[in-house]
Design a protein around this motif. Structure first.
Motif, PDB file in Angstrom:
ATOM      1  N   LEU A 150       1.502   8.109   3.834  1.00 13.85           N
ATOM      2  CA  LEU A 150       0.198   7.469   3.686  1.00 13.85           C
ATOM      3  C   LEU A 150       0.434   5.975   3.511  1.00 13.85           C
ATOM      4  N   VAL A 151      -0.134   5.182   4.407  1.00 11.72           N
ATOM      5  CA  VAL A 151       0.025   3.732   4.366  1.00 11.72           C
ATOM      6  C   VAL A 151      -1.349   3.116   4.161  1.00 11.72           C
ATOM      7  N   ALA A 152      -1.521   2.459   3.019  1.00  7.49           N
ATOM      8  CA  ALA A 152      -2.802   1.830   2.691  1.00  7.49           C
ATOM      9  C   ALA A 152      -2.767   0.369   3.109  1.00  7.49           C
ATOM     10  N   LYS A 153      -3.614   0.012   4.046  1.00  4.90           N
ATOM     11  CA  LYS A 153      -3.703  -1.378   4.502  1.00  4.90           C
ATOM     12  C   LYS A 153      -4.861  -2.060   3.794  1.00  4.90           C
ATOM     13  N   ASN A 154      -4.644  -3.325   3.471  1.00  4.61           N
ATOM     14  CA  ASN A 154      -5.602  -4.095   2.654  1.00  4.61           C
ATOM     15  C   ASN A 154      -5.820  -3.399   1.309  1.00  4.61           C
ATOM     16  N   ILE A 155      -4.731  -3.023   0.683  1.00  8.71           N
ATOM     17  CA  ILE A 155      -4.817  -2.216  -0.534  1.00  8.71           C
ATOM     18  C   ILE A 155      -5.513  -2.965  -1.657  1.00  8.71           C
ATOM     19  N   ASP A 156      -5.423  -4.287  -1.671  1.00  7.28           N
ATOM     20  CA  ASP A 156      -6.040  -5.045  -2.761  1.00  7.28           C
ATOM     21  C   ASP A 156      -7.555  -5.016  -2.714  1.00  7.28           C
ATOM     22  N   THR A 157      -8.139  -4.561  -1.616  1.00 10.98           N
ATOM     23  CA  THR A 157      -9.598  -4.432  -1.531  1.00 10.98           C
ATOM     24  C   THR A 157     -10.085  -3.034  -1.878  1.00 10.98           C
ATOM     25  N   PHE A 158      -9.183  -2.125  -2.176  1.00 12.20           N
ATOM     26  CA  PHE A 158      -9.582  -0.757  -2.520  1.00 12.20           C
ATOM     27  C   PHE A 158     -10.277  -0.760  -3.886  1.00 12.20           C
TER      28      PHE A 158
END
Length: 1104
Positions: free
Chosen positions: A813-821
């Protein structure tokens, strides 16, 4: 200890030289003192501060022959020093937990108090005897024998005494496990079962001991107001006002509590002095009972009971058991006649039952040789407000059964077997009196087992013999008369006493006083021990004590709670409450045994004691038992949630380890079924320059996905060696645990130090977990700004991680733009979770949004599933099949099939691919080091020199050497490449032609080709870069990424989260950078993206 040494030859300077010794001492004096224990740093598990292992040592202890071990003496002292500390260990009266800290946390030195040190007889045996031979023996045992009969009374006594004896054996086993500081039973339970169980049971035992004080005070006041000074009552218990006696007990009980609390406040030594006086009175009373039994066999006491028919009368309101008497030849009505009749003797209106039945006088104590034992052998239970009647005596029954009932002896409560068990059990609960004051004992390990078992054996014999003797000597109606109303208000057991009934009355009075003092002495110390452990923060104030060690604040709280029990005002109502608290404590004492030195112990005894305690709880009162269990459970959860973390080496931890080992072995026997598959995550974290978590939202997303269930391993990698970065590794682990706690992530943390991050993450992916508890999915963040990074390690490590998870068959699982989650505190009011199901790799894409929607952050989001149809697919049928598939999976989601036309490759796609490849080549040129450029320059100058060497190889080979040509070419080119890559080309210019000086090459053909391609790329000029043509494979992949991105952005640009199948990296590592570009194009224009790459195995099923 000193760290500077002066090395002097033995021949030149003898050790015995006084000047030399003085110099050595001067150097030692200059040394700064070495602290034995520094401040607690890092995230290490706190240890109990041990008074047995001290680092304060000098040369007198260690000598000069142990210099080889002197660097480690701070942590590992000499055996002689350890044994010396063990032999001289003592505990003090304050009840300081964790081996009695001599210094407080604020650094203020405390004064060590040498409290009174007591032996077995005074410290354990006497307190146990006082508490056991308390109020029940003198006030309720005769009533229990009369109601239950001798057989059932013996059963009650046997069960209760067996429970306490088994518990005492278990307690003795615990007491011999190690040193028992103050706190007694609480200390033993908490150290054996852990702080949660110890605190819960300890607090319940504290409440039980406190209410026991209330019961003893109520018993004292009952004796005082009923048998010693009835006229002292403030409220008169008139007919129809049964609360008068209770109000008197509340007033006098409060005054008695104040006096006892003051005595306890003065000091424990005064309580011990008074205890001897009180126990002497108790023993005299018991001796008077046995003497009375012997006397009854010779000459029964002249104590009579008046019966009307078969009903027992209260003889406190008349002096003669006659209806009329003849005085001076005149028949005169008696006081008894006046109670049942109105008017003159000739025309009086009398009670019908009084008229129809005759009066009978019987002996209250027929004596040991009478046959009254046969009448008292079996039970005679009665209902509330019913008259105590003599069995076997005839009477005329009438319809008038309601009038003048107050003149009879009545049952004040409904009696039955289980009620009597609950009322009797507090009489055997004094077995903890000695262990509660273990801080005052000289040798708790020896005194507690010996004194407690001796006290139980003695009191058990007294109780059993009293049950038999009471049933054999006293008439049944008198036994069932709880307050002695049929014998002129005399204590029933006192009617048997010799030489006087006052011996029993006074003895029972002082017995109750002594037991109350013992309870008020032990209960505050239990509370103080709990408070000083710090497992319940709101109790910390009660851990303070005066200079002599007396727990003042704990005593005040104990007195306040004891007052609540006194306000209940009834001994019979308080006793069952005590039974529950003490039985709960005894249950866990039996559960807490481990590694005993006590030779009479066996595990089956503890199991039997535990089972008996639990059975007695529900036999006595099932609803009280449930309430106490609920209270203990609430305290347990509170300590677990808010209490301080403690590691006491308790047995629960050992049981947990055994259970974990068994579960891990069972899990490893077979892979999990598809229905049981859940993502067990390995979270790969990056740390910033301050060793803090770089992306804490990754932990938030993990919490939302897992909800605290299953396995989560949070890990990170530091570059270097462990010996050099040990402190940083521990600090990193501490920071990660703090971030996990803040984000409410339940799991394990691990920081690895490796030579590089790639190897570290590789080791974690391969070896994290244990047995069946291994991760099956990896969660990581997208390497942001990988294009702008100076080094290519970030995206290369990322691609290698993708390849490695695929190789070990784990999901990614690769979370892109994780800081906006979203954080755990956010609540997404509306929106969708869009799933783009392009390829099927196990169904993980379906499972993840379902798990996310279980969390309150994503609960209101709708689920949409998109799939892509090609030109030859039937999109309508695909939608129907997908809807049916989701219906069987019980997933509530909207389905949409998106058609992608096979259009021509656009100029934009072609240009984007061209720019991607040109950028790749330019970056490769920019990454050439200065040394490589020098090698390239040198290679040009060497070209002409090497051409002569290559010409013979280019000639047409003959038939004889045709098979050797490829080998010669490979060797020559490999030698040329090696010469170009050498550090200095000076040796190449001076090298002679003989082959003996040449380097022997072992390159394979594949390595030669790769080196040739690398040199070709290195020799590529800027003009060549702009003249290259894009690779057709890259063009097709870019076309797919662009077209799919257009569709996804068109449909899901406003979605809260987009889940997308992650394509695999190319098999040829030369296209890794292009692979990163494809993923960028695929997810361009989307806020939150989760790229999902399944493990290849099915994780969802439609079957039940």
């Amino acid at each position: 200890m000193p760290t500077n040494f002066t090395v002097v030859p033995v021949e030149d300077t003898p050790i015995s030289n006084a000047d030399y010794d003085g110099e050595i001492m001067k150097e030692e004096d200059k040394e700064e003192p070495h602290t034995a224990a520094g401040p607690y740093l890092g995230d290490e598990t706190p240890r109990e501060t041990s008074s047995l292992i001290s680092t304060d040592h000098d040369d007198s202890i260690y000598g000069k022959n142990m210099a080889l071990y002197e660097d480690e003496m701070d942590s590992t002292p000499m055996v002689s020093s350890l044994l010396n500390k063990l032999a001289n260990y003592t505990n003090i009266t304050q009840g300081v937990i964790e081996h009695e800290k001599a210094e407080s946390e604020d650094g203020i030195q405390r004064v060590t108090i040498n409290g009174p040190q007591m032996g077995t007889f005074i410290g354990v045996f006497l307190p146990c005897m006082q508490n056991i031979l308390g109020v029940i023996l003198f006030l309720r045992l005769t009533w229990i024998v009369g109601s239950a009969g001798i057989m059932e009374a013996l059963a009650i006594v046997f069960m209760c005494c067996s429970c306490t004896m088994l518990t005492a054996i278990s307690m003795s086993a615990i007491a011999t496990n190690g040193v028992v500081p103050a706190g007694g039973s609480y200390y033993m339970i908490s150290r054996a079962l852990g702080p949660e169980f110890g605190g819960a049971v300890g607090l319940c035992f504290y409440l039980g001991t406190t209410f026991a004080g209330s019961m003893y005070i109520l018993g004292t006041m009952e004796i005082f107001l009923t048998y010693i000074m009835p006229n002292a009552a403030v409220f008169k218990a008139e007919t129809g006002e049964p609360n008068g006696m209770q109000n008197n007990m509340r007033i006098y009980g409060t005054c008695c509590l104040a006096i006892m609390a003051l005595v306890v406040f003065v000091g424990v030594k005064y309580v011990n002095k008074l205890a001897l006086v009180f126990l002497s009175c108790v023993m005299l009373s018991i001796m008077a009972i046995y003497a009375g039994v012997i006397q009854s066999a010779i000459k029964p006491p002249d104590s009579q009971v008046c019966l009307l028919g078969n009903r027992t009368l209260q003889n406190s309101k008349f002096d003669k058991c006659l209806k009329t008497e003849v005085i001076n030849n005149v028949t005169t009505p008696t006081k008894l006649w006046a109670l049942f009749c109105e008017g003159d003797l000739g025309n009086a209106t009398c009670n019908e039952y009084f008229t129809q039945n005759n009066l009978t006088v019987i002996q209250a104590v027929p004596g040991l040789l009478s046959r009254v034992i046969s009448d008292n052998m079996w039970a005679h239970y009665g209902h509330d407000k019913t008259i105590v009647e003599k069995e076997g005596k005839s009477s005329e029954q009438t319809s008038d059964n309601t009038s003048d009932i107050s003149y009879y002896v009545l049952n004040d409560i409904t009696t039955f077997f289980t009620l009597l068990v609950g009322i009797y059990f507090p009489s055997v609960t004094g077995i903890m009196a000695g262990s509660n004051r273990s801080g005052d004992l000289r040798d708790p390990q020896r005194s507690i087992p010996t004194g407690t078992i001796m006290a139980i054996a003695t009191t058990s014999f007294i109780y059993i013999s009293c049950v038999v003797l009471f049933g054999a000597c006293i008439d049944g109606v008198v036994l069932r008369d709880k307050y002695g109303e049929s014998v002129k208000g005399t204590l029933v057991v006192a009617t048997l006493a010799w030489p006087s009934s006052w011996v029993i009355v006074i003895g029972s009075f002082f017995s109750c006083c002594g037991a109350g003092l013992q309870s008020l002495t032990g209960a505050p110390r239990i509370l103080q021990a709990i408070a000083r452990d710090g497992i319940m923060p709101f109790l910390q104030v009660f851990g303070h004590s005066r200079s002599n060690g007396e727990p003042t604040w704990a005593l005040l709280l104990t007195a306040a709670i004891c007052e609540i029990g006194i306000l209940i005002g009834s001994l019979d109502n308080v006793a069952p409450i005590l039974s529950m608290f003490f039985l709960m404590c005894y249950l866990f004492v039996n559960l807490a045994c481990a590694r005993p030195r006590f030779k009479f112990y066996h595990w089956s005894l503890s199991f039997l004691g535990m089972s008996l305690s639990l059975s007695l709880m529900f036999v006595s009162s099932w609803y009280y038992a449930l309430v106490v269990i609920l209270i203990s459970g609430c305290i347990y959860k509170y300590i677990e949630y808010r209490g301080a973390e403690k590691e006491w080496g308790d047995g629960i931890r050992g049981l947990s380890l055994n259970a974990a080992q068994y579960a891990l072995i069972k899990l490893e026997e077979a892979p999990p079924h598809t229905k049981n598959w859940r993502p067990q995550l390995l979270v790969l974290l990056k740390l910033d320059s301050d060793l803090g978590v770089k992306h804490p939202r990754l932990l938030s997303f993990n919490s939302q996905l897992k909800a605290g269930k299953g396995l989560t391993i949070v890990c990170s990698v530091l570059e270097g060696t462990y010996m050099a970065r040990e402190a940083e590794a521990k600090l990193s682990e501490k920071n990660i645990k703090a971030a996990m706690a803040m984000e409410k992530t339940k799991g394990f943390c691990h920081v690895v130090v490796s030579s590089n991050q790639r190897d570290g993450f590789s080791h974690l992916i391969q070896s994290a977990g244990l047995g069946g508890m291994k991760h099956n999915a990896v969660l990581m963040a997208w390497p942001a700004n990988w294009k702008q990074a100076e080094s290519s390690l970030s995206w290369k490590n990322f691609i290698e991680t993708v390849r490695e998870t695929t190789a070990v068959h784990q999901a990614l699982l690769v979370a892109k733009n994780i800081d906006t989650f979203p954080t755990n505190q956010d609540r997404l009011a509306e929106g969708t979770i869009d799933v783009w199901w392009i390829v099927h790799d196990g169904g993980l894409l379906m499972l993840l949004p379902f798990l996310l929607r279980q969390h309150k952050v994503w609960r209101r989001c709708k689920m949409r599933i998109f799939t892509v149809a090609q030109m030859d697919d039937n999109s309508i049928q695909m939608k129907k099949d997908l809807q049916m598939f989701l219906y069987h999976l019980r997933l509530d989601a909207k389905v949409e099939v998106v058609e992608m036309n096979a259009g021509d490759i656009s100029a934009f796609t072609y240009e984007k691919t061209l720019v991607m490849e040109q950028r790749s080549q330019m970056l490769k040129q920019m990454q050439l080091s200065k040394t490589e450029r020098e090698r390239e320059i040198q290679s040009i100058s060497d070209e002409s020199r090497n051409s002569i060497r290559r010409k013979p190889c280019r000639e047409k080979p003959t038939q004889s050497n045709k098979s050797q040509v490829p080998t010669i070419i490979l060797d020559e080119e490999a030698q040329l490449i090696h010469d170009r890559n050498t550090k200095s080309h000076a040796t190449l210019n001076d090298k002679a032609t003989p082959t003996s000086d040449r380097v022997h090459m072992t390159w394979t053909k594949e390595k030669l080709i790769s080196e040739r391609n690398r040199l070709r790329e290195a020799n590529m000029t800027v003009r060549d870069i702009f003249n290259i043509k894009p690779d057709q494979t890259n063009v097709r992949r870019m076309h797919t990424a662009v077209k799919l991105n257009e569709v996804v952005v068109n449909k899901s640009q406003g979605a809260q989260l987009v889940l997308l199948n992650m394509p695999g990296p190319p098999k040829n590592k030369g296209g890794d950078e292009n692979y990163m570009e494809f993923l960028e194009v695929l997810t361009e224009g989307l806020d939150r993206v989760l790229l999902v790459r399944g493990s290849g195995r099915e994780v969802i099923t439609i079957y039940s």
